[in-house]
Every structure is written in structure tokens, then in C-alpha cells.
Design an enzyme around this catalytic site. Structure first.
Site, PDB file in Angstrom:
ATOM      1  N   TYR A 232       0.871  -1.191   0.000  1.00 14.87           N
ATOM      2  CA  TYR A 232       0.000   0.000   0.000  1.00 14.87           C
ATOM      3  C   TYR A 232       0.893   1.222   0.000  1.00 14.87           C
ATOM      4  O   TYR A 232       1.858   1.299   0.762  1.00 14.87           O
ATOM      5  CB  TYR A 232      -0.897  -0.005   1.245  1.00 14.87           C
ATOM      6  CG  TYR A 232      -1.774   1.223   1.354  1.00 14.87           C
ATOM      7  CD1 TYR A 232      -2.847   1.417   0.484  1.00 14.87           C
ATOM      8  CD2 TYR A 232      -1.531   2.195   2.321  1.00 14.87           C
ATOM      9  CE1 TYR A 232      -3.653   2.541   0.580  1.00 14.87           C
ATOM     10  CE2 TYR A 232      -2.338   3.329   2.430  1.00 14.87           C
ATOM     11  CZ  TYR A 232      -3.394   3.494   1.556  1.00 14.87           C
ATOM     12  OH  TYR A 232      -4.199   4.608   1.649  1.00 14.87           O
TER      13      TYR A 232
ATOM     14  N   ASP B  81       9.270   2.771  -0.259  1.00 18.23           N
ATOM     15  CA  ASP B  81       8.236   3.357   0.582  1.00 18.23           C
ATOM     16  C   ASP B  81       8.467   2.836   2.000  1.00 18.23           C
ATOM     17  O   ASP B  81       8.125   1.697   2.316  1.00 18.23           O
ATOM     18  CB  ASP B  81       6.848   2.955   0.055  1.00 18.23           C
ATOM     19  CG  ASP B  81       5.733   3.512   0.923  1.00 18.23           C
ATOM     20  OD1 ASP B  81       6.030   4.026   2.025  1.00 18.23           O
ATOM     21  OD2 ASP B  81       4.566   3.432   0.496  1.00 18.23           O
TER      22      ASP B  81
ATOM     23  N   LYS C  80       4.452   8.707   9.142  1.00 21.07           N
ATOM     24  CA  LYS C  80       4.124   8.053  10.416  1.00 21.07           C
ATOM     25  C   LYS C  80       5.068   8.434  11.563  1.00 21.07           C
ATOM     26  O   LYS C  80       4.969   9.527  12.101  1.00 21.07           O
ATOM     27  CB  LYS C  80       4.024   6.546  10.235  1.00 21.07           C
ATOM     28  CG  LYS C  80       2.915   6.198   9.207  1.00 21.07           C
ATOM     29  CD  LYS C  80       2.403   4.807   9.313  1.00 21.07           C
ATOM     30  CE  LYS C  80       1.490   4.483   8.139  1.00 21.07           C
ATOM     31  NZ  LYS C  80       0.180   4.012   8.487  1.00 21.07           N
TER      32      LYS C  80
HETATM   33  N1  PMP Z   1       2.872   4.037   2.365  1.00 22.66           N
HETATM   34  C1  PMP Z   1       2.764   3.054   3.281  1.00 22.66           C
HETATM   35  C2  PMP Z   1       3.725   1.913   3.244  1.00 22.66           C
HETATM   36  C3  PMP Z   1       1.756   3.109   4.237  1.00 22.66           C
HETATM   37  O1  PMP Z   1       1.632   2.108   5.109  1.00 22.66           O
HETATM   38  C4  PMP Z   1       0.876   4.212   4.258  1.00 22.66           C
HETATM   39  C5  PMP Z   1      -0.233   4.334   5.290  1.00 22.66           C
HETATM   40  N2  PMP Z   1      -0.655   3.203   5.903  1.00 22.66           N
HETATM   41  C6  PMP Z   1       1.043   5.215   3.299  1.00 22.66           C
HETATM   42  C7  PMP Z   1       2.056   5.094   2.375  1.00 22.66           C
HETATM   43  C8  PMP Z   1       0.151   6.411   3.280  1.00 22.66           C
HETATM   44  O2  PMP Z   1       0.430   7.251   4.354  1.00 22.66           O
HETATM   45  P1  PMP Z   1      -0.658   8.307   4.871  1.00 22.66           P
HETATM   46  O3  PMP Z   1      -1.784   7.510   5.442  1.00 22.66           O
HETATM   47  O4  PMP Z   1       0.089   9.130   5.886  1.00 22.66           O
HETATM   48  O5  PMP Z   1      -1.064   9.109   3.687  1.00 22.66           O
END
Ligand code: PMP
Length: 438
Positions: A145, A240, A274
Site C-alpha cells: 500500500y 516506501d 508516520k
Molecule cells: N505508504 C505506506 C507503506 C503506508 O503504510 C501508508 C499508510 N498506511 C502510506 C504510504 C500512506 O500514508 P498516509 O496515510 O500518511 O497518507
């Protein structure tokens, strides 16, 4: 457990907020529906809901709350930031401090830019990679994700060498055509995709340790092969690390022990979020200097943000990393996670419940199945109904988990042995009840 106030609030929320929640992951749709719990207060590893029930929390707000709720050091930093004026629209000294801390911990980032969410960070790395390579397609991995921007809400087509299909209404087919999705841990599929589309591929994007279909390690050689294939193709590697950075140690996957040779798994761009905001909204991306110099005002790739680098988020992030830099912090989270995982596994076995647990230091995922979980297909092929039952039994016994079979449990610096004991007791009762229901 009486949760009537949560039920009432949910009914009210439904009238004003679409679906009653401000992120679909908070709804209980995946665990049989009904009212989610409305929390009122958090402190350390604990939550109290609107009916006064107490919970041990392993959600950690989907990751950022690694130092527990209302950590005094972070609260003090946010208070100070608020007292000094919450948003300036000018640069501040604080931004330099957090940028330096990130660079020290993640050496592949020569230059950093702060944004407001993981979604924004990822979205922008793709733009930068496209600007740098002057190509347009991206390759990503099934089940990872990357936020909710158009390009990453694209599902796999019918094989590794086919273009994607929209994974959300509102994502145009023309955008899905820019994305190829291949299975995680499958270098052959990546090779096939690059053989077919290589000249058009700007970047290969991956969660280097997956956090979104359980905690899944790359197989030995996977990241090394990914970087080599991608770079040989003239494309950029984007990691990511929104979930993984500062999760397992003070640093990121790129520097995590136990993986391939670190020099061979260095990405060109990294997206963060995060934990680096200590619980306030944040994202960041960074990478090699000449790649990052694509970004405005230096280069032609535009990215901006009214709230980006705001003093409150940056202060909270600095404070959070300061706590995480403390002696033995990660070792203690891991010690508790091992106790918990061993206990859960033993308890499930006593009651004949199939349970595979993937643990990486202080984070782990529970999969109701007999097989290992190394890719998305295996993670999908687990018992969602059993998870839903476990989730509800645990909730009724005061344990707060994510309402999804794919999400991880996160230990924080504030969990204690007493929390683990209480959680294992709740799990033993839950497994017993589940076994009786079968
Ligand atoms: N990349 C990863 C690996 C994530 O786990 C998440 C959120 N769970 C995101 C991007 C998106 O981050 P945000 O919810 O702060 O937009």
C-alpha cells in the site's frame, strides 16, 4: 463490555461523516460491520473509550504512536511549538534539525523535503522519478500500500507483463495503464515486466519490508536483485518506508541488519511518514542529491505545501526520534513482542487454531492459516472470518487491534510485561471461545 455510547456516536457520525469514519480502515466493515469503538483518551499503551472501558492498544494509530499515547516528551514539544505560533509559512530552524536527524539515520537521503502525509511523500517520489528519467510508467508490488493517490491505487492486470487496472472508482484507465504490478519476492516477474516495458519505466516502487499484508521480509537477494534489475534498466528505485522507517531500529530498512549487503540495496528515493511526525501529520521524501534537485525551486518538478514542515509536526517528530534514540528501546519492544508471539502461538495451538505469525522485532502480524506468508496471495489465502472472530473476542476483553486481517500489531515503548500477561490471558479466553464456536 458495554459500548452503547460508541454505538450512539456511530449513529450520529453516520449522519455527518461519510461512512461515519475519516479513513475506511477505521470502519469495522472487514470484521463483520457495526460500530467502531469511539476512543476518548489515550495514555501510554492504553486507551479509554467513551463508555469508560479500558483497552491495551496494539494499533498505535497504524504505526506512528511508537512511543505510546501522550508521551510526555512529545506532548511538551507540541505544547512549546503551539505556544510559539503554530504555523509560519516561513522556514524554521526546526526543519533543519529533523532533516539532519533523518539524513544521519538514512544515509541514502542527501536531500530531504517535508510534506504532510505518506500519500504525499510517495506521490511526489513518483513525480521526481518521472522528471529525472523522463519516463512515465512505474512498477509496484501486489499488496503493498502506498497511500491513496491515483497512480498507486492500481491493481495487477492478468500477469506480470500486463498493465494495471484501476483499484478504485475514479482512477482513470489511462492512469492504470502507467502502472505494472508484480508479486512481491518474485524477481522473475519483475524481470519479465522490465523486459516488456523497461524503456518506459521511470521507477520500481516497493515497501522493502512489507507492512501492509502482514509483516513480510524480502527473501534473501530480493532487494539486491530488484535494485540491480531496476538500475540496469535506467530506472530509479523508490522505497516506501512510511511504515518501516524507525520501526525495527533507529534507521530504515536500508540499514537494517540481517538484510542483503547494504551497499547493494540503496534506493534512489525514499518516502517516509508516520513515526517521523511523532503522531502529528507528516510525510517526507528524500534521496540522492542530483535526483532531488529535480524538485522546485531548484528543478522543474513542482511540489508544495501550506502545512509542510509546520513547527508542531516537526517538533513532535524530533521529540519522538529523541525517545527512540534511547538506550535499549528497540530491544525492549522486541523482548515483549517475542513473549507475546510465543504466548499467542502456544495458546492457539492448545485450542487447535491455525496461526502463522510474522514478527520483525517489535511488530508482528497474525494470520489464521497453516502456511507461511511471503507474498500477497498467501496473505489473502487466510481465514478472514476467524480473524474477525478473534478481533471481536479480543476487543470485548479490552485488546485494541486493527480491524483487518492484514494489519500488524505494534509494540510501543510504553507496553509492559503486565500488558503482555493481560493480552495473553485475553487471547487464551478468545481462542477457547473460538474453538468452542467451531
Ligand atoms: N505508504 C505506506 C507503506 C503506508 O503504510 C501508508 C499508510 N498506511 C502510506 C504510504 C500512506 O500514508 P498516509 O496515510 O500518511 O497518507
Amino acid at each position: 463490555m458495554n459500548r452503547s455510547t460508541s454505538e450512539q456516536l456511530y449513529q450520529e457520525a453516520l449522519q455527518h461523516i461519510v461512512g461515519g469514519v475519516n479513513s475506511p480502515s477505521r470502519s469495522f466493515k472487514a470484521v463483520g460491520g457495526g460500530a467502531p469503538v469511539f476512543m476518548k483518551r489515550g495514555s501510554g499503551a492504553h486507551f479509554w473509550d467513551e463508555d469508560g472501558n479500558k483497552y491495551i492498544d496494539y494499533l498505535a494509530a497504524y504505526g506512528p504512536i511508537i512511543t505510546g499515547h501522550a508521551h510526555p516528551h512529545i506532548t511538551a514539544a507540541i505544547t512549546e511549538a503551539a505556544e510559539n505560533g503554530i504555523l509560519y509559512g516561513t522556514p524554521t530552524r526546526l526543519e533543519i534539525k529533523l532533516a539532519k536527524m533523518l539524513k544521519e539515520a538514512i544515509p541514502s537521503m542527501d536531500k530531504v523535503r517535508f510534506v504532510n502525509s505518506g500519500t504525499e511523500a510517495v506521490m511526489t517520489t513518483i513525480r521526481v522519478a518521472r522528471a529525472y528519467t523522463k519516463r512515465s510508467k512505474i512498477v509496484k508490488f501486489a499488496g503493498c500500500y502506498h497511500g491513496h493517490s491515483d497512480l498507486v491505487l492500481v491493481a495487477a492486470g492478468s500477469g506480470p507483463s500486463t498493465l494495471g487496472i484501476p483499484d478504485s472508482a475514479g482512477v482513470p484507465q489511462s492512469i492504470a495503464q502507467e502502472v505494472i504490478t508484480v508479486p512481491f519476492n518474485d524477481l522473475e516477474a519483475l524481470r519479465e515486466a522490465l523486459d516488456k516495458w523497461g524503456e518506459e519505466v521511470a521507477a520500481v516502487m516497493v515497501e522493502p519490508i512489507v507492512g501492509n499484508f502482514g509483516m513480510v521480509m524480502p527473501k534473501p537477494g530480493f532487494l539486491e536483485g530488484l535494485c540491480k534489475l531496476t538500475h540496469d534498466n535506467g530506472s530509479l528505485v523508490i522505497y516506501d518506508e512510511v511504515i518501516t522507517a524507525f520501526r525495527f531500529h533507529y534507521g530504515s530498512t536500508q540499514t537494517y541488519a540481517g538484510l542483503d549487503n547494504h551497499e547493494d540495496i540503496i534506493p534512489d528515493l525514499t518516502a517516509l511518514g508516520k513515526i517521523i511526525g511523532g503522531g502529528l501529520p507528516i510525510g517526507a521524501y528524500g534521496g540522492r542529491k542530483h535526483v532531488m534537485e529535480q524538485v522546485a525551486p531548484l528543478g522543474p518538478a513542482y511540489q508544495a505545501g501550506t502545512m509542510a514542515g509546520n513547527p508542531a509536526s516537526i517538533s513532535a517528530g524530533i521529540a519522538c526520534l529523541e525517545v527512540l534514540r534511547g538506550e535499549g528501546v528497540y530491544e525492549e519492544m522486541e523482548r515483549l513482542a517475542i513473549r507475546l508471539v510465543d504466548g499467542l502461538q502456544a495458546s492457539a495451538a492448545r485450542h487447535g487454531i491455525p496461526l502463522t505469525i510474522n514478527r520483525i522485532r517489535g511488530a508482528f502480524s497474525t494470520h489464521f492459516c497453516d502456511h507461511p506468508i511471503t507474498d500477497y496471495e498467501e496473505a489473502q489465502d487466510t481465514d478472514g472470518e476467524m480473524f474477525a472472530s478473534f478481533f471481536r473476542h479480543m476487543l470485548d476483553r479490552g485488546i485494541n487491534l486493527a480491524p483487518s486481517k492484514y494489519e500488524a500489531w505494534f509494540l510501543t515503548t510504553e507496553h509492559t510485561d503486565e500488558d503482555i500477561d493481560a493480552t495473553l490471558e485475553a487471547a487464551e479466553d478468545s481462542f477457547r471461545a473460538m474453538s468452542a464456536e467451531r
